[in-house]
Scaffold this motif. Structure first.
Motif, PDB file in Angstrom:
ATOM      1  N   TYR A 193      80.457  24.146  24.986  1.00 22.74           N
ATOM      2  CA  TYR A 193      78.996  24.278  25.001  1.00 22.74           C
ATOM      3  C   TYR A 193      78.506  24.256  26.439  1.00 22.74           C
ATOM      4  N   ILE A 194      77.378  24.937  26.662  1.00 24.04           N
ATOM      5  CA  ILE A 194      76.798  25.101  28.001  1.00 24.04           C
ATOM      6  C   ILE A 194      75.362  24.617  27.944  1.00 24.04           C
ATOM      7  N   THR A 195      75.024  23.705  28.851  1.00 21.98           N
ATOM      8  CA  THR A 195      73.640  23.255  28.976  1.00 21.98           C
ATOM      9  C   THR A 195      73.084  23.478  30.378  1.00 21.98           C
ATOM     10  N   ASP A 196      73.931  23.893  31.305  1.00 22.77           N
ATOM     11  CA  ASP A 196      73.492  24.155  32.678  1.00 22.77           C
ATOM     12  C   ASP A 196      72.793  25.507  32.724  1.00 22.77           C
ATOM     13  N   SER A 197      71.577  25.525  33.180  1.00 22.02           N
ATOM     14  CA  SER A 197      70.813  26.777  33.207  1.00 22.02           C
ATOM     15  C   SER A 197      71.350  27.766  34.219  1.00 22.02           C
ATOM     16  N   SER A 198      72.136  27.297  35.193  1.00 24.57           N
ATOM     17  CA  SER A 198      72.678  28.209  36.199  1.00 24.57           C
ATOM     18  C   SER A 198      73.983  28.863  35.769  1.00 24.57           C
ATOM     19  N   VAL A 199      74.527  28.447  34.633  1.00 20.23           N
ATOM     20  CA  VAL A 199      75.796  29.000  34.131  1.00 20.23           C
ATOM     21  C   VAL A 199      75.479  29.921  32.964  1.00 20.23           C
ATOM     22  N   THR A 200      75.992  31.136  33.023  1.00 17.85           N
ATOM     23  CA  THR A 200      75.805  32.120  31.962  1.00 17.85           C
ATOM     24  C   THR A 200      77.154  32.580  31.447  1.00 17.85           C
ATOM     25  N   LEU A 201      77.132  33.081  30.228  1.00 19.56           N
ATOM     26  CA  LEU A 201      78.336  33.624  29.604  1.00 19.56           C
ATOM     27  C   LEU A 201      78.506  35.075  30.029  1.00 19.56           C
ATOM     28  N   ARG A 202      79.607  35.345  30.729  1.00 15.83           N
ATOM     29  CA  ARG A 202      79.873  36.709  31.179  1.00 15.83           C
ATOM     30  C   ARG A 202      80.416  37.569  30.039  1.00 15.83           C
ATOM     31  N   GLY A 203      81.293  37.005  29.229  1.00 16.57           N
ATOM     32  CA  GLY A 203      81.834  37.793  28.130  1.00 16.57           C
ATOM     33  C   GLY A 203      82.999  37.081  27.461  1.00 16.57           C
ATOM     34  N   LEU A 204      83.357  37.557  26.278  1.00 17.21           N
ATOM     35  CA  LEU A 204      84.507  37.083  25.523  1.00 17.21           C
ATOM     36  C   LEU A 204      85.553  38.190  25.499  1.00 17.21           C
ATOM     37  N   PHE A 205      86.823  37.812  25.641  1.00 20.48           N
ATOM     38  CA  PHE A 205      87.908  38.790  25.721  1.00 20.48           C
ATOM     39  C   PHE A 205      89.067  38.318  24.853  1.00 20.48           C
ATOM     40  N   THR A 206      89.832  39.277  24.365  1.00 21.54           N
ATOM     41  CA  THR A 206      91.047  38.978  23.630  1.00 21.54           C
ATOM     42  C   THR A 206      92.252  39.212  24.524  1.00 21.54           C
ATOM     43  N   LEU A 207      93.230  38.319  24.398  1.00 24.64           N
ATOM     44  CA  LEU A 207      94.455  38.426  25.192  1.00 24.64           C
ATOM     45  C   LEU A 207      95.609  38.993  24.381  1.00 24.64           C
ATOM     46  N   GLY A 208      95.351  39.448  23.182  1.00 25.46           N
ATOM     47  CA  GLY A 208      96.388  40.054  22.359  1.00 25.46           C
ATOM     48  C   GLY A 208      96.527  41.536  22.619  1.00 25.46           C
ATOM     49  N   GLU A 209      97.481  42.150  21.931  1.00 28.26           N
ATOM     50  CA  GLU A 209      97.717  43.587  22.079  1.00 28.26           C
ATOM     51  C   GLU A 209      96.638  44.375  21.348  1.00 28.26           C
ATOM     52  N   ASN A 210      96.260  45.506  21.944  1.00 26.15           N
ATOM     53  CA  ASN A 210      95.253  46.389  21.362  1.00 26.15           C
ATOM     54  C   ASN A 210      95.723  47.833  21.496  1.00 26.15           C
ATOM     55  N   GLN A 211      95.145  48.690  20.690  1.00 24.29           N
ATOM     56  CA  GLN A 211      95.469  50.113  20.756  1.00 24.29           C
ATOM     57  C   GLN A 211      94.194  50.923  20.552  1.00 24.29           C
ATOM     58  N   ILE A 212      94.179  52.093  21.160  1.00 24.75           N
ATOM     59  CA  ILE A 212      92.980  52.920  21.124  1.00 24.75           C
ATOM     60  C   ILE A 212      93.384  54.378  21.265  1.00 24.75           C
ATOM     61  N   GLU A 213      92.570  55.248  20.707  1.00 25.34           N
ATOM     62  CA  GLU A 213      92.745  56.689  20.832  1.00 25.34           C
ATOM     63  C   GLU A 213      91.603  57.227  21.689  1.00 25.34           C
ATOM     64  N   MET A 214      91.957  57.944  22.736  1.00 27.71           N
ATOM     65  CA  MET A 214      90.951  58.424  23.684  1.00 27.71           C
ATOM     66  C   MET A 214      91.097  59.932  23.866  1.00 27.71           C
ATOM     67  N   PRO A 215      90.030  60.706  23.703  1.00 29.06           N
ATOM     68  CA  PRO A 215      90.122  62.161  23.911  1.00 29.06           C
ATOM     69  C   PRO A 215      90.067  62.501  25.395  1.00 29.06           C
ATOM     70  N   THR A 216      90.649  63.651  25.735  1.00 33.25           N
ATOM     71  CA  THR A 216      90.614  64.146  27.117  1.00 33.25           C
ATOM     72  C   THR A 216      89.698  65.368  27.197  1.00 33.25           C
ATOM     73  N   LYS A 217      89.448  65.800  28.383  1.00 35.74           N
ATOM     74  CA  LYS A 217      88.671  67.019  28.581  1.00 35.74           C
ATOM     75  C   LYS A 217      89.544  68.239  28.300  1.00 35.74           C
ATOM     76  N   ASP A 218      88.905  69.400  28.235  1.00 38.62           N
ATOM     77  CA  ASP A 218      89.649  70.633  27.937  1.00 38.62           C
ATOM     78  C   ASP A 218      90.624  70.953  29.072  1.00 38.62           C
ATOM     79  N   ILE A 219      91.856  71.311  28.656  1.00 46.68           N
ATOM     80  CA  ILE A 219      92.915  71.664  29.604  1.00 46.68           C
ATOM     81  C   ILE A 219      93.424  73.054  29.218  1.00 46.68           C
TER      82      ILE A 219
END
Length: 569
Positions: free
Chosen positions: A266-292
């Motif tokens: 828990y955070i009660t300090d007004s000068s501290v903010t949550l930057r983000g949550l991240f997962t340290l496990g394996e992930n996979q994704i499909e990404m399209p490319t531009k026309d070749i």
């Protein structure tokens, strides 16, 4: 940080800015440097220094220990008495027959001229004498084990294992109470309980917008304050985090970052903010490319499969990215040029033969194996190496890369697609013909096998029948032989018995010495002879007397045999 319960506390101590540095300086995505940021060891007490509210010197503030609420109330009552203030525990003695009832496990609440009074002894409290009640007002009862009890400035808070109480003290400072509680009476102002939070079931789930995986849960606690002119506004005074295993959170204070492991925080300090949550496990994704463009100028769009794992989220946050996906898009831009060079050396026909290009079909045979293998080798050696090095800059380890789909575009692609479709149809038809021929051959082979099996069965049956006939004939011959041998043995036994009988009679006749007896025997022989041959038979002697005597004996013996046979018939 509490190591025992895996909980991080971030309290409002703004003067703890560390010169050592618990993280790295935050930057913007456009200013990402290619130089690898130096890795610093986080100092856990920079952002996470817990504030021990019970160690602070607070007047009329008593912690609830193992003895329970009543012991804390007695201690608070002693402090008030020692300071010359009114007591909070009533000295009234209960009865058992009339009055307001206070059940065991409850506290009776009394308004004594605007000051709190508590009835802690169970029983009934009558409304007389009048002098005891004219300045008092009965405000009901409340359970001793209730999480929050507030009564005319008296505040009692006791939380259970998963609960956390957010309290505002008389100076508007925010306190978070966990694993225990307190009883307090503010000399000026009041202790106000803003919320009681279940730390294992927070309200808001944080999910990855790309993979849709749950990164953790958060819940804000707000406080309403008057801002003047009768207006009230809510402010966030505490933020609770629940980070599951294999995940982490990053906090930011100014330009400094700090990594929080999995657990409840828990955070009660007004000068501290949550930057983000991240997962340290394996992930996979499909990404399209531009026309070749291929070697024969056919435009093609590829879909890349990436398998990756975030191992240093501080690097990712230092470069200004909120998710690994944003950093991977920058990485794929570097791979775009590599894929352009690779596809430019391949023609449309070699690429259309395979739907996907990856490590699973690297060893496929055929005429197109060399071109496909060349593409895969180039992809996995050049592109994979370049992408791996580029991803490490953001704290990401790239574990696998493959092209799982391609889409051809343009009129040339449509024309060549038709030609390719016709060729593929011809191949399919030829394959169907081969398949039909193969099915016919297999069918004939099956029929031949069935006929062969039937012939073998028929031969086996004939052999069995022949063996049965031979066995029957052999058994009949053996039976006849056994019967003949039995009949011969019976005849021999009968002849032997008859000879013994004749010998016995002859010996008996020879033993007769008396003449009369001998005469009787001779006459008996004559009688038997006549009985044997009939009364009309004439017997003529043909030899001398000795011979006649012998013949007479033989004749008598024969006549005896004949008489016995007649009797048997």
């Amino acid at each position: 940080m509490s190591v025992a319960d895996n909980t991080t506390v971030v309290e409002g101590c703004s003067d703890h800015t560390s010169e050592k540095g618990s993280g790295s300086r935050a930057a913007h995505p456009g200013k990402a440097s290619r130089e690898r940021a130096p890795r610093r060891t986080p100092v856990l007490d920079t952002f996470t220094r817990a504030r021990d509210i019970f160690a602070e010197d607070r007047p009329f503030f008593v912690a609830i220990g193992k003895e329970g609420v009543l012991a804390a109330l007695k201690e608070l009552d002693s402090q008030l008495t020692a300071a010359g203030r009114d007591k909070i525990l009533s000295s009234k003695t209960p009865t058992d027959w009339i009055g307001r009832q206070v059940a065991p496990g409850e506290l009776g609440l009394i308004n004594h001229g605007g000051l709190p009074k508590l009835l802690v002894k169970p029983g009934r409290y009558p409304g007389f004498p009048l002098r005891n009640w004219w300045a008092r007002k009965w405000n009901g009862t409340q359970g001793i084990s209730d999480t929050v009890i507030e009564h005319l400035g008296l505040t009692i808070v006791q939380v259970s294992q998963n609960q956390a109480a957010v309290v505002r003290d008389p100076h508007n400072a925010i306190l978070v109470v966990r694993h225990g509680g307190f009883a307090a009476l503010a000399a000026a102002g009041a202790y106000r309980v803003l919320a009681v939070v279940d730390q294992t079931h927070l309200a808001n789930a944080v999910t990855d917008r790309v993979t849709r995986a749950t990164l953790g849960w958060t819940q804000e606690v707000r406080m309403a304050s008057s801002t003047g002119a009768g207006r009230r506004q809510e402010y966030v005074v505490a933020l609770f985090l629940n980070v599951p295993a294999s995940n982490c959170a990053i906090l930011q204070r100014g330009d400094d970052l700090e990594l929080l492991p999995a657990g409840q925080h828990y955070i009660t300090d007004s000068s501290v903010t949550l930057r983000g949550l991240f997962t340290l496990g394996e992930n996979q994704i499909e990404m399209p490319t531009k026309d070749i463009f291929t070697r024969d100028q056919v435009p093609v769009s590829l879909t890349i499969y990436l398998k990756w794992q975030l191992i240093e989220p501080m690097k990712l946050a230092t470069h200004g990215y909120s998710t690994p996906y944003d950093a991977l898009r920058q990485v794929t831009d570097k791979a775009q040029s590599v894929l352009t060079q690779i596809v430019a050396h391949l023609d449309y026909a070699s690429m259309v033969k395979q739907r996907s290009l990856g490590p699973d079909n690297m060893d496929s045979g055929g005429d197109d194996a060399s071109s496909s293998s060349a593409f895969i080798d180039a992809l996995r050696t050049r592109a994979m190496d370049d992408l791996h090095l580029a991803a490490l800059e953001y704290g990401i380890v790239l574990k696998d890369l493959a092209v799982i789909d391609r889409q051809f575009k343009g009129e040339i692609a449509a024309t060549m697609d038709k030609l390719t479709t016709r060729a593929l149809q011809a191949q399919v038809e030829a394959a169907n013909v081969d398949r039909e021929n193969s099915n016919k051959v297999k069918k004939e082979e099956g029929a031949f096998s069935v006929a062969k099996i039937r012939s073998q069965a028929l031969n086996t049956q004939v052999d069995a029948d022949a063996y049965k006939v031979v066995a029957a004939a052999r058994a009949a011959a053996q039976a006849t032989q056994i019967a003949a041998e039995a009949a011969a043995a019976a005849t021999r036994l009968a002849a032997r018995a008859e000879a013994e009988a004749v010998r016995a009679r002859a010996e008996a006749d020879a033993g007769v010495q008396e003449p009369f007896a001998r005469e009787v025997l001779l006459r008996r022989v004559d009688v038997q002879r006549v009985a044997a041959y009939g009364e009309r038979a004439v017997f003529v002697p043909v030899a001398n007397l000795a011979e006649q005597a012998g013949n007479a004996l033989v004749t008598g013996f024969a006549a005896g045999l004949g008489a016995e046979k007649v009797q048997q018939r």
